[in-house]
Design a protein around this motif. Sequence first.
Motif, PDB file in Angstrom:
ATOM      1  N   ALA A 158       7.150   9.865  -8.615  1.00 37.31           N
ATOM      2  CA  ALA A 158       6.085   8.892  -8.364  1.00 37.31           C
ATOM      3  C   ALA A 158       5.904   7.936  -9.538  1.00 37.31           C
ATOM      4  CB  ALA A 158       4.767   9.626  -8.118  1.00 37.31           C
ATOM      5  N   ILE A 159       5.649   6.679  -9.203  1.00 39.71           N
ATOM      6  CA  ILE A 159       5.259   5.704 -10.216  1.00 39.71           C
ATOM      7  C   ILE A 159       3.901   5.174  -9.753  1.00 39.71           C
ATOM      8  CG2 ILE A 159       5.872   3.543 -11.373  1.00 39.71           C
ATOM      9  CD1 ILE A 159       8.831   4.265 -10.548  1.00 39.71           C
ATOM     10  N   PRO A 160       2.828   5.902 -10.104  1.00 46.81           N
ATOM     11  CA  PRO A 160       1.524   5.584  -9.525  1.00 46.81           C
ATOM     12  C   PRO A 160       1.168   4.100  -9.694  1.00 46.81           C
ATOM     13  CG  PRO A 160       1.397   7.639 -10.734  1.00 46.81           C
ATOM     14  CD  PRO A 160       2.744   7.039 -11.029  1.00 46.81           C
ATOM     15  N   TYR A 161       0.736   3.515  -8.594  1.00 46.34           N
ATOM     16  CA  TYR A 161       0.433   2.088  -8.475  1.00 46.34           C
ATOM     17  C   TYR A 161       1.430   1.190  -9.199  1.00 46.34           C
ATOM     18  CZ  TYR A 161      -2.669   4.426 -11.762  1.00 46.34           C
ATOM     19  OH  TYR A 161      -3.177   5.279 -12.691  1.00 46.34           O
ATOM     20  N   GLY A 162       2.658   1.678  -9.310  1.00 44.10           N
ATOM     21  CA  GLY A 162       3.737   0.820  -9.792  1.00 44.10           C
ATOM     22  C   GLY A 162       3.687   0.452 -11.260  1.00 44.10           C
ATOM     23  N   THR A 163       2.911   1.179 -12.060  1.00 43.87           N
ATOM     24  CA  THR A 163       2.824   0.849 -13.485  1.00 43.87           C
ATOM     25  C   THR A 163       3.610   1.866 -14.313  1.00 43.87           C
ATOM     26  OG1 THR A 163       0.637  -0.123 -13.197  1.00 43.87           O
ATOM     27  CG2 THR A 163       1.226   0.549 -15.415  1.00 43.87           C
ATOM     28  N   LEU A 164       4.488   1.370 -15.157  1.00 41.90           N
ATOM     29  CA  LEU A 164       5.313   2.230 -16.007  1.00 41.90           C
ATOM     30  C   LEU A 164       5.228   1.756 -17.452  1.00 41.90           C
ATOM     31  CD1 LEU A 164       8.911   2.570 -14.493  1.00 41.90           C
ATOM     32  CD2 LEU A 164       7.363   4.447 -15.016  1.00 41.90           C
ATOM     33  N   ALA A 165       5.164   2.706 -18.376  1.00 38.40           N
ATOM     34  CA  ALA A 165       5.272   2.343 -19.792  1.00 38.40           C
ATOM     35  C   ALA A 165       6.744   2.417 -20.182  1.00 38.40           C
ATOM     36  CB  ALA A 165       4.462   3.319 -20.630  1.00 38.40           C
ATOM     37  N   SER A 166       7.107   1.711 -21.243  1.00 37.55           N
ATOM     38  CA  SER A 166       8.527   1.679 -21.620  1.00 37.55           C
ATOM     39  C   SER A 166       9.066   3.081 -21.903  1.00 37.55           C
ATOM     40  CB  SER A 166       8.734   0.756 -22.815  1.00 37.55           C
ATOM     41  OG  SER A 166       7.894   1.145 -23.876  1.00 37.55           O
ATOM     42  N   ASN A 167       8.254   3.956 -22.516  1.00 37.05           N
ATOM     43  CA  ASN A 167       8.776   5.307 -22.785  1.00 37.05           C
ATOM     44  C   ASN A 167       8.983   6.087 -21.486  1.00 37.05           C
ATOM     45  OD1 ASN A 167       5.998   5.654 -22.354  1.00 37.05           O
ATOM     46  ND2 ASN A 167       5.952   7.530 -23.568  1.00 37.05           N
ATOM     47  N   GLN A 168       8.196   5.752 -20.464  1.00 35.34           N
ATOM     48  CA  GLN A 168       8.395   6.415 -19.170  1.00 35.34           C
ATOM     49  C   GLN A 168       9.689   5.928 -18.508  1.00 35.34           C
ATOM     50  OE1 GLN A 168       4.511   5.362 -17.492  1.00 35.34           O
ATOM     51  NE2 GLN A 168       3.893   7.505 -17.672  1.00 35.34           N
ATOM     52  N   LEU A 169       9.950   4.626 -18.626  1.00 38.35           N
ATOM     53  CA  LEU A 169      11.200   4.107 -18.058  1.00 38.35           C
ATOM     54  C   LEU A 169      12.400   4.730 -18.778  1.00 38.35           C
ATOM     55  CD1 LEU A 169      12.519   2.254 -16.002  1.00 38.35           C
ATOM     56  CD2 LEU A 169      12.274   0.355 -17.600  1.00 38.35           C
ATOM     57  N   ARG A 208      -0.029  10.742   0.083  1.00 43.53           N
ATOM     58  CA  ARG A 208       1.052  10.274  -0.792  1.00 43.53           C
ATOM     59  C   ARG A 208       0.494   9.400  -1.918  1.00 43.53           C
ATOM     60  NH1 ARG A 208       6.044  10.621   1.673  1.00 43.53           N
ATOM     61  NH2 ARG A 208       6.089  12.542   2.894  1.00 43.53           N
ATOM     62  N   ASN A 209       1.335   9.132  -2.898  1.00 42.42           N
ATOM     63  CA  ASN A 209       0.811   8.366  -4.025  1.00 42.42           C
ATOM     64  C   ASN A 209       0.295   6.999  -3.562  1.00 42.42           C
ATOM     65  OD1 ASN A 209       3.492   7.431  -3.761  1.00 42.42           O
ATOM     66  ND2 ASN A 209       3.488   6.671  -5.842  1.00 42.42           N
ATOM     67  N   VAL A 210      -0.886   6.677  -4.019  1.00 43.46           N
ATOM     68  CA  VAL A 210      -1.560   5.452  -3.606  1.00 43.46           C
ATOM     69  C   VAL A 210      -0.818   4.264  -4.217  1.00 43.46           C
ATOM     70  CG1 VAL A 210      -3.720   4.168  -3.719  1.00 43.46           C
ATOM     71  CG2 VAL A 210      -3.752   6.655  -3.541  1.00 43.46           C
ATOM     72  N   THR A 211      -0.434   3.322  -3.383  1.00 45.41           N
ATOM     73  CA  THR A 211       0.316   2.192  -3.922  1.00 45.41           C
ATOM     74  C   THR A 211      -0.582   0.966  -4.060  1.00 45.41           C
ATOM     75  OG1 THR A 211       1.060   1.637  -1.705  1.00 45.41           O
ATOM     76  CG2 THR A 211       2.563   2.921  -3.067  1.00 45.41           C
ATOM     77  N   SER A 212      -0.111   0.032  -4.869  1.00 49.52           N
ATOM     78  CA  SER A 212      -0.924  -1.149  -5.098  1.00 49.52           C
ATOM     79  C   SER A 212      -0.031  -2.347  -5.398  1.00 49.52           C
ATOM     80  CB  SER A 212      -1.884  -0.868  -6.250  1.00 49.52           C
ATOM     81  OG  SER A 212      -2.819  -1.903  -6.334  1.00 49.52           O
ATOM     82  N   ASP A 213      -0.678  -3.461  -5.577  1.00 47.87           N
ATOM     83  CA  ASP A 213      -0.027  -4.704  -5.942  1.00 47.87           C
ATOM     84  C   ASP A 213       0.683  -4.542  -7.286  1.00 47.87           C
ATOM     85  OD1 ASP A 213       0.559  -7.306  -6.586  1.00 47.87           O
ATOM     86  OD2 ASP A 213      -1.484  -8.053  -6.268  1.00 47.87           O
ATOM     87  N   GLN A 214       1.970  -4.888  -7.348  1.00 50.33           N
ATOM     88  CA  GLN A 214       2.672  -4.755  -8.638  1.00 50.33           C
ATOM     89  C   GLN A 214       2.181  -5.784  -9.661  1.00 50.33           C
ATOM     90  OE1 GLN A 214       3.983  -5.773  -5.816  1.00 50.33           O
ATOM     91  NE2 GLN A 214       5.712  -7.172  -6.060  1.00 50.33           N
ATOM     92  N   TRP A 215       1.404  -6.754  -9.212  1.00 48.12           N
ATOM     93  CA  TRP A 215       0.834  -7.729 -10.147  1.00 48.12           C
ATOM     94  C   TRP A 215      -0.620  -7.386 -10.486  1.00 48.12           C
ATOM     95  CZ3 TRP A 215       2.669 -13.203  -8.074  1.00 48.12           C
ATOM     96  CH2 TRP A 215       4.085 -13.229  -8.101  1.00 48.12           C
ATOM     97  N   ALA A 216      -1.040  -6.173 -10.172  1.00 48.14           N
ATOM     98  CA  ALA A 216      -2.428  -5.779 -10.409  1.00 48.14           C
ATOM     99  C   ALA A 216      -2.816  -6.013 -11.869  1.00 48.14           C
ATOM    100  CB  ALA A 216      -2.610  -4.308 -10.051  1.00 48.14           C
ATOM    101  N   GLY A 217      -3.993  -6.560 -12.052  1.00 48.79           N
ATOM    102  CA  GLY A 217      -4.507  -6.760 -13.404  1.00 48.79           C
ATOM    103  C   GLY A 217      -3.999  -8.008 -14.092  1.00 48.79           C
TER     104      GLY A 217
END
Lengths: 105, 551
Positions: free
Chosen positions: B57-68, B124-133
């Motif tokens: 899962a990549i919750p709401y599509g946000t990843l930090a560089s160390n996670q990638l 399932r993991n809640v998804t969101s806009d990849q441009w959120a915020g």
Amino acid sequence: MTSPLEQKKIKIAGPSVVTANRTWDGIVVYRTAAMSWSADLSEAAIVRNSDEAKALLAESVADDVGAIGPYIAPVQVGADGKIEPGNLREQIRRTGVTIGQPVQV
Amino acid sequence: MYAYDEIDRTLVNERVSEFRDQVKRRLSGELTEDEFKILRLQNGVYLQLHAYMFRVAIPYGTLASNQLRALAHVARKYDRGYGHFTTRQNIQFNWIKLAELPDALADLAEVGIHAMQTSGNNMRNVTSDQWAGVAPGEIEDPRIWSELIRQHTTLHPEFSFLPRKFKIAITASDHDRAAIKIHDIGLRLIKNEKGETGFEVLVGGGLGRTPFIAKTIKHFVHGRDILSYIEAILRVYNQYGRRDNIYKARIKILVHELGIEKFSREVEEEWQHIRNSSLQIDDEVIEDIRSRFAYPSYEKLPHMPDQLRQAAADPDFEAWRKNSVAPHKVQGYSIVTISLKPIGAPPGDATAEQMDALADLADKYSFGEIRVGHEQNLALPHVAQRDLPALWKALDKLGLATPNVNLITDIIACPGLDYCSLANARSIPIAQELTRRFANHELANLIGRLHINISGCINACGHHHVGHIGILGVEKNGEEVYQITIGGRADESAALGNLIGPGVKFDEVADVVEDIVEAYLALRERPEELFMDTVKRLGVEPFKERVYATR
Ligand code: HEM
Ligand code: SF4
């Protein structure tokens, strides 16, 4: 390909094998006449009628530690005895994806 | 970025040791596959054609560089050096060994990544806009609410054994990038006349065998009531949902069978019982979540800096910028979409090397943050405009600067028969051939915005129903046959496509798509009339004529 996972009645139209995925690593395997699993299709036990198929499947299902999701899949047996997968799905399971992979193995 | 707290970290770590024990017992034969299946599905592990598949899962599509980087590490160490980004803000690894899965999960847990809520009949993991915020004009960051729902539903017993899987998506912008109308529950964040935050709630969307566009069940639910309202929906679903028939078990069927009026009355009644309970959300809870979403300290930068003006002289840079770079809410910054759709390659795949390099670029140019969208592309959400030319050069070297975002070669495709055990036909080679046919950038640009979606079976993982051109693989007499629809769309005006005629063979699909596109170019009233608008104006007929006249 109709997914064999939806296989309900066992009725075979030609030579068939039992195939599954090996439990610990998931690779494609075939049931052998020696009651074990092999990654090599040429070692698969061939069944030619529904009763044989049922028996081979039952015996495969019982070996749940060895491999998972066994089902009956069609094969073609050449005049020289060479076994080939009987449809595209099984061809892909045997030889891998039909596309280049991003990283060559 | 969101900072997880101790509860989350403990939960994730406990899950890993629990799963390690389960795998051990499975391999020793203590657990049968029947007993183990539900356990592995709770940890994102499926069985595919060639191997196990592991969905993270990549919750709401946000990843930090160390996670990638951790995902790259898993791809390299436990898989075949690549991963596949999906339409639901997940990544899938296709070649994982069961015996090594606990180690892979443990490595991911170190950076707060897990596979919960990625499979099984649960929320399932809640998804969101990849441009959120970062999207200009957004009402509020929808991830705050995604996170609230995530916390409430993860492992919640009532949401863990549903009649079927259950998917929620949230958007807070006018333009819906989260495809909320094809989710079981879609939430559109809005403000009421008093300026209070709340949601328009949509329910019953979904694709698969019986596709439906979600309907609005309530025009405004106050933010503090959103958990009780969702719970009311789930209770009605749990009460009536068809557990007896897998094909009828999704909420869309229930909403359709009961009718939206009756369904909403039932929900309303249920809601009145529980809305003033402990499910009502205190402002502090929201504030606490809000405070965990750290935003970068943006610099004060001019709009259109010199670097950008100079780079504009390079037509290749401009071609990329026009398609991949979008305005940011902060002046002087941009949102950069990274196309994972190079010509001739499987849509959504990224190699470990690309992931690592992208993590470095995110550190250098995007405050260490990466986003994952449902179109199977990635994004860098905070890039200073002055850095765009340098970023473009770096992406280009990595094969990540294909200038085709939202164009005809930006294809969404499921794994299909090359990987998937449920497939009827292949999807990826169709996508590859189409990208080759339309590889010419001038041509693709002339055609304009056009989304092609491909699924290898009726489960519709490639969202073919809502593709402007949708391609569905089926099987007929042992052969792959493809049904083609046009006029679908997945955004705020979501619609299901219409079939243009009898299915066509594998080798003919690309020709048929070319015919459809040629017909469109001849039929459009002006260059700005997009494909979907021409289809809307003229219907299926002229396209059908063109395709079948010579077949
Ligand atoms: C490869 C293993 C996969 C399996 C076994 C699988 C299985 C399924 C099944 C059975 C459904 C239908 C569920 C239902 O209608 O109740 C479904 C739906 C879906 N899948 Fe997959 N899928 C796989 C991969 C993917 C991938 C790679 C993606 C993204 C590219 C994806 C995205 C989706 C989406 C978005 C839906 C929802 C469609 C809807 O609204 O009904 N899946 N999947
Ligand atoms: S649409 Fe069908 S073939 Fe494609 S991934 Fe989903 S289940 Fe597999």
